[in-house]
Design a protein around this motif. Structure first.
Motif, PDB file in Angstrom:
ATOM      1  N   ARG A 137       0.800  -1.225   0.000  1.00 24.14           N
ATOM      2  CA  ARG A 137       0.000   0.000   0.000  1.00 24.14           C
ATOM      3  C   ARG A 137       0.832   1.273   0.000  1.00 24.14           C
ATOM      4  O   ARG A 137       0.484   2.256  -0.622  1.00 24.14           O
ATOM      5  CB  ARG A 137      -0.928  -0.015   1.207  1.00 24.14           C
ATOM      6  N   GLY A 138       1.938   1.260   0.708  1.00 27.99           N
ATOM      7  CA  GLY A 138       2.779   2.450   0.785  1.00 27.99           C
ATOM      8  C   GLY A 138       4.171   2.171   0.255  1.00 27.99           C
ATOM      9  O   GLY A 138       4.590   1.028   0.145  1.00 27.99           O
ATOM     10  N   VAL A 139       4.898   3.242  -0.035  1.00 31.16           N
ATOM     11  CA  VAL A 139       6.241   3.110  -0.599  1.00 31.16           C
ATOM     12  C   VAL A 139       7.176   2.397   0.375  1.00 31.16           C
ATOM     13  O   VAL A 139       7.972   1.557  -0.006  1.00 31.16           O
ATOM     14  CB  VAL A 139       6.815   4.494  -0.978  1.00 31.16           C
ATOM     15  N   ASP A 140       7.091   2.719   1.677  1.00 30.68           N
ATOM     16  CA  ASP A 140       7.984   2.110   2.656  1.00 30.68           C
ATOM     17  C   ASP A 140       7.292   1.013   3.473  1.00 30.68           C
ATOM     18  O   ASP A 140       7.790   0.603   4.508  1.00 30.68           O
ATOM     19  CB  ASP A 140       8.584   3.179   3.577  1.00 30.68           C
ATOM     20  N   GLU A 141       6.160   0.510   2.992  1.00 32.25           N
ATOM     21  CA  GLU A 141       5.471  -0.585   3.669  1.00 32.25           C
ATOM     22  C   GLU A 141       5.849  -1.912   3.044  1.00 32.25           C
ATOM     23  O   GLU A 141       6.291  -1.970   1.907  1.00 32.25           O
ATOM     24  CB  GLU A 141       3.943  -0.422   3.548  1.00 32.25           C
ATOM     25  N   THR A 142       5.646  -2.966   3.820  1.00 34.52           N
ATOM     26  CA  THR A 142       5.822  -4.327   3.304  1.00 34.52           C
ATOM     27  C   THR A 142       4.598  -5.142   3.700  1.00 34.52           C
ATOM     28  O   THR A 142       3.833  -4.745   4.578  1.00 34.52           O
ATOM     29  CB  THR A 142       7.092  -4.997   3.878  1.00 34.52           C
ATOM     30  N   PHE A 143       4.441  -6.264   3.042  1.00 37.83           N
ATOM     31  CA  PHE A 143       3.340  -7.154   3.401  1.00 37.83           C
ATOM     32  C   PHE A 143       3.693  -7.913   4.674  1.00 37.83           C
ATOM     33  O   PHE A 143       4.848  -8.313   4.869  1.00 37.83           O
ATOM     34  CB  PHE A 143       3.058  -8.149   2.277  1.00 37.83           C
ATOM     35  N   THR A 144       2.704  -8.130   5.534  1.00 41.89           N
ATOM     36  CA  THR A 144       2.913  -8.928   6.743  1.00 41.89           C
ATOM     37  C   THR A 144       2.994 -10.399   6.347  1.00 41.89           C
ATOM     38  O   THR A 144       2.567 -10.772   5.249  1.00 41.89           O
ATOM     39  CB  THR A 144       1.746  -8.724   7.727  1.00 41.89           C
ATOM     40  N   PRO A 145       3.509 -11.261   7.231  1.00 45.33           N
ATOM     41  CA  PRO A 145       3.556 -12.695   6.920  1.00 45.33           C
ATOM     42  C   PRO A 145       2.171 -13.276   6.619  1.00 45.33           C
ATOM     43  O   PRO A 145       2.033 -14.115   5.727  1.00 45.33           O
ATOM     44  CB  PRO A 145       4.168 -13.314   8.175  1.00 45.33           C
ATOM     45  N   ASP A 146       1.147 -12.829   7.335  1.00 47.93           N
ATOM     46  CA  ASP A 146      -0.214 -13.309   7.061  1.00 47.93           C
ATOM     47  C   ASP A 146      -0.680 -12.861   5.686  1.00 47.93           C
ATOM     48  O   ASP A 146      -1.323 -13.625   4.952  1.00 47.93           O
ATOM     49  CB  ASP A 146      -1.196 -12.798   8.129  1.00 47.93           C
ATOM     50  N   GLU A 147      -0.368 -11.620   5.337  1.00 49.36           N
ATOM     51  CA  GLU A 147      -0.736 -11.126   4.008  1.00 49.36           C
ATOM     52  C   GLU A 147       0.004 -11.902   2.916  1.00 49.36           C
ATOM     53  O   GLU A 147      -0.574 -12.231   1.885  1.00 49.36           O
ATOM     54  CB  GLU A 147      -0.413  -9.636   3.879  1.00 49.36           C
ATOM     55  N   LEU A 148       1.279 -12.196   3.165  1.00 49.24           N
ATOM     56  CA  LEU A 148       2.049 -12.962   2.184  1.00 49.24           C
ATOM     57  C   LEU A 148       1.450 -14.351   1.976  1.00 49.24           C
ATOM     58  O   LEU A 148       1.373 -14.837   0.844  1.00 49.24           O
ATOM     59  CB  LEU A 148       3.519 -13.067   2.599  1.00 49.24           C
ATOM     60  N   ASP A 149       1.015 -14.989   3.057  1.00 53.01           N
ATOM     61  CA  ASP A 149       0.368 -16.302   2.934  1.00 53.01           C
ATOM     62  C   ASP A 149      -0.918 -16.192   2.119  1.00 53.01           C
ATOM     63  O   ASP A 149      -1.185 -17.022   1.246  1.00 53.01           O
ATOM     64  CB  ASP A 149       0.052 -16.889   4.312  1.00 53.01           C
ATOM     65  N   LEU A 150      -1.708 -15.175   2.412  1.00 52.64           N
ATOM     66  CA  LEU A 150      -2.944 -14.956   1.667  1.00 52.64           C
ATOM     67  C   LEU A 150      -2.646 -14.699   0.190  1.00 52.64           C
ATOM     68  O   LEU A 150      -3.282 -15.272  -0.704  1.00 52.64           O
ATOM     69  CB  LEU A 150      -3.726 -13.779   2.262  1.00 52.64           C
ATOM     70  N   LEU A 151      -1.646 -13.867  -0.077  1.00 46.99           N
ATOM     71  CA  LEU A 151      -1.314 -13.534  -1.464  1.00 46.99           C
ATOM     72  C   LEU A 151      -0.728 -14.732  -2.217  1.00 46.99           C
ATOM     73  O   LEU A 151      -0.955 -14.876  -3.419  1.00 46.99           O
ATOM     74  CB  LEU A 151      -0.358 -12.347  -1.501  1.00 46.99           C
ATOM     75  N   LYS A 152      -0.009 -15.611  -1.520  1.00 47.93           N
ATOM     76  CA  LYS A 152       0.475 -16.836  -2.159  1.00 47.93           C
ATOM     77  C   LYS A 152      -0.696 -17.720  -2.576  1.00 47.93           C
ATOM     78  O   LYS A 152      -0.708 -18.287  -3.664  1.00 47.93           O
ATOM     79  CB  LYS A 152       1.412 -17.603  -1.217  1.00 47.93           C
ATOM     80  N   THR A 153      -1.675 -17.827  -1.706  1.00 47.33           N
ATOM     81  CA  THR A 153      -2.864 -18.623  -2.016  1.00 47.33           C
ATOM     82  C   THR A 153      -3.638 -17.993  -3.169  1.00 47.33           C
ATOM     83  O   THR A 153      -4.099 -18.690  -4.078  1.00 47.33           O
ATOM     84  CB  THR A 153      -3.769 -18.747  -0.781  1.00 47.33           C
ATOM     85  N   ILE A 154      -3.738 -16.685  -3.148  1.00 48.24           N
ATOM     86  CA  ILE A 154      -4.414 -15.975  -4.247  1.00 48.24           C
ATOM     87  C   ILE A 154      -3.653 -16.184  -5.554  1.00 48.24           C
ATOM     88  O   ILE A 154      -4.258 -16.401  -6.608  1.00 48.24           O
ATOM     89  CB  ILE A 154      -4.550 -14.477  -3.919  1.00 48.24           C
ATOM     90  N   SER A 155      -2.312 -16.155  -5.485  1.00 51.18           N
ATOM     91  CA  SER A 155      -1.535 -16.343  -6.713  1.00 51.18           C
ATOM     92  C   SER A 155      -1.763 -17.729  -7.301  1.00 51.18           C
ATOM     93  O   SER A 155      -1.715 -17.904  -8.521  1.00 51.18           O
ATOM     94  CB  SER A 155      -0.047 -16.090  -6.461  1.00 51.18           C
ATOM     95  N   GLN A 156      -2.026 -18.713  -6.458  1.00 56.09           N
ATOM     96  CA  GLN A 156      -2.351 -20.051  -6.966  1.00 56.09           C
ATOM     97  C   GLN A 156      -3.672 -20.032  -7.725  1.00 56.09           C
ATOM     98  O   GLN A 156      -3.808 -20.682  -8.763  1.00 56.09           O
ATOM     99  CB  GLN A 156      -2.400 -21.064  -5.826  1.00 56.09           C
ATOM    100  N   GLN A 157      -4.643 -19.282  -7.218  1.00 57.81           N
ATOM    101  CA  GLN A 157      -5.923 -19.157  -7.908  1.00 57.81           C
ATOM    102  C   GLN A 157      -5.767 -18.371  -9.212  1.00 57.81           C
ATOM    103  O   GLN A 157      -6.348 -18.720 -10.234  1.00 57.81           O
ATOM    104  CB  GLN A 157      -6.958 -18.463  -7.012  1.00 57.81           C
TER     105      GLN A 157
END
Length: 167
Positions: A89-109
């Motif tokens: 969302r922001g220039v100096d933000e990163t995804f949290t581990p939970d968000e990364l897990d969710l996004l990995k699952t989404i990338s599979q879909q």
């Protein structure tokens, strides 16, 4: 309001599946998926890159890129054929581990939809090449008939007329 529907992944997947099913044309599937992801998770940018002949080609993107995206591989039956790129969302933000897990699952879909789109585009390109080759062959045959067989038949006709006159 700030982070979208990341806390309700079932709702997000339902929305994503509904949007994929509603996209009738293959060209609209990936833009629809990216738009849904960006709106649901409040992401500024998302893109899908498909590999073609050892190089990546952005086939769809949504939003404006302002920083380095996080890359999720698109894999189908053990073959990595592309990437899903999402920016935090922001220039100096990163995804949290939970968000990364969710996004990995989404990338599979997303990989299932992207693979289907890739296959459809490859089939369309193959069909276009086949049609072009068929037209080229028709033109070659037409030229051969016009330049080769036509004059030969006309010459034979003249010779036959000459022979009837001589006889």
């Amino acid at each position: 309001l700030m982070y979208g529907e990341r806390e309700e992944p079932y709702k997000l997947f339902s929305k994503l599946n509904a949007r994929i099913e509603s996209a009738v044309e293959p060209e609209k599937v990936l833009p629809t998926v990216l738009e849904t992801l960006c709106q649901a998770l409040k992401l500024p940018y998302a893109s899908v890159v498909l590999y073609r002949e050892a190089k990546g080609e952005i086939v769809s993107e949504y939003g404006q890129s302002s920083s380095e995206p996080v890359v999720f591989p698109l894999v189908h039956q053990g073959e990595t054929f592309g990437e899903l790129r999402l920016e935090p969302r922001g220039v100096d933000e990163t995804f949290t581990p939970d968000e990364l897990d969710l996004l990995k699952t989404i990338s599979q879909q997303v990989s299932v939809a992207a693979y289907a789109v890739r296959q459809t585009l490859d089939l369309r390109r193959s069909r276009e090449r086949l049609i072009a080759a068929r037209e080229e062959e028709r033109l070659r045959i037409r030229r051969d008939l016009h330049d080769g067989l036509g004059p030969t038949l006309a010459g034979l006709n003249l010779q036959a007329s000459s022979l009837t006159t001589l006889i």
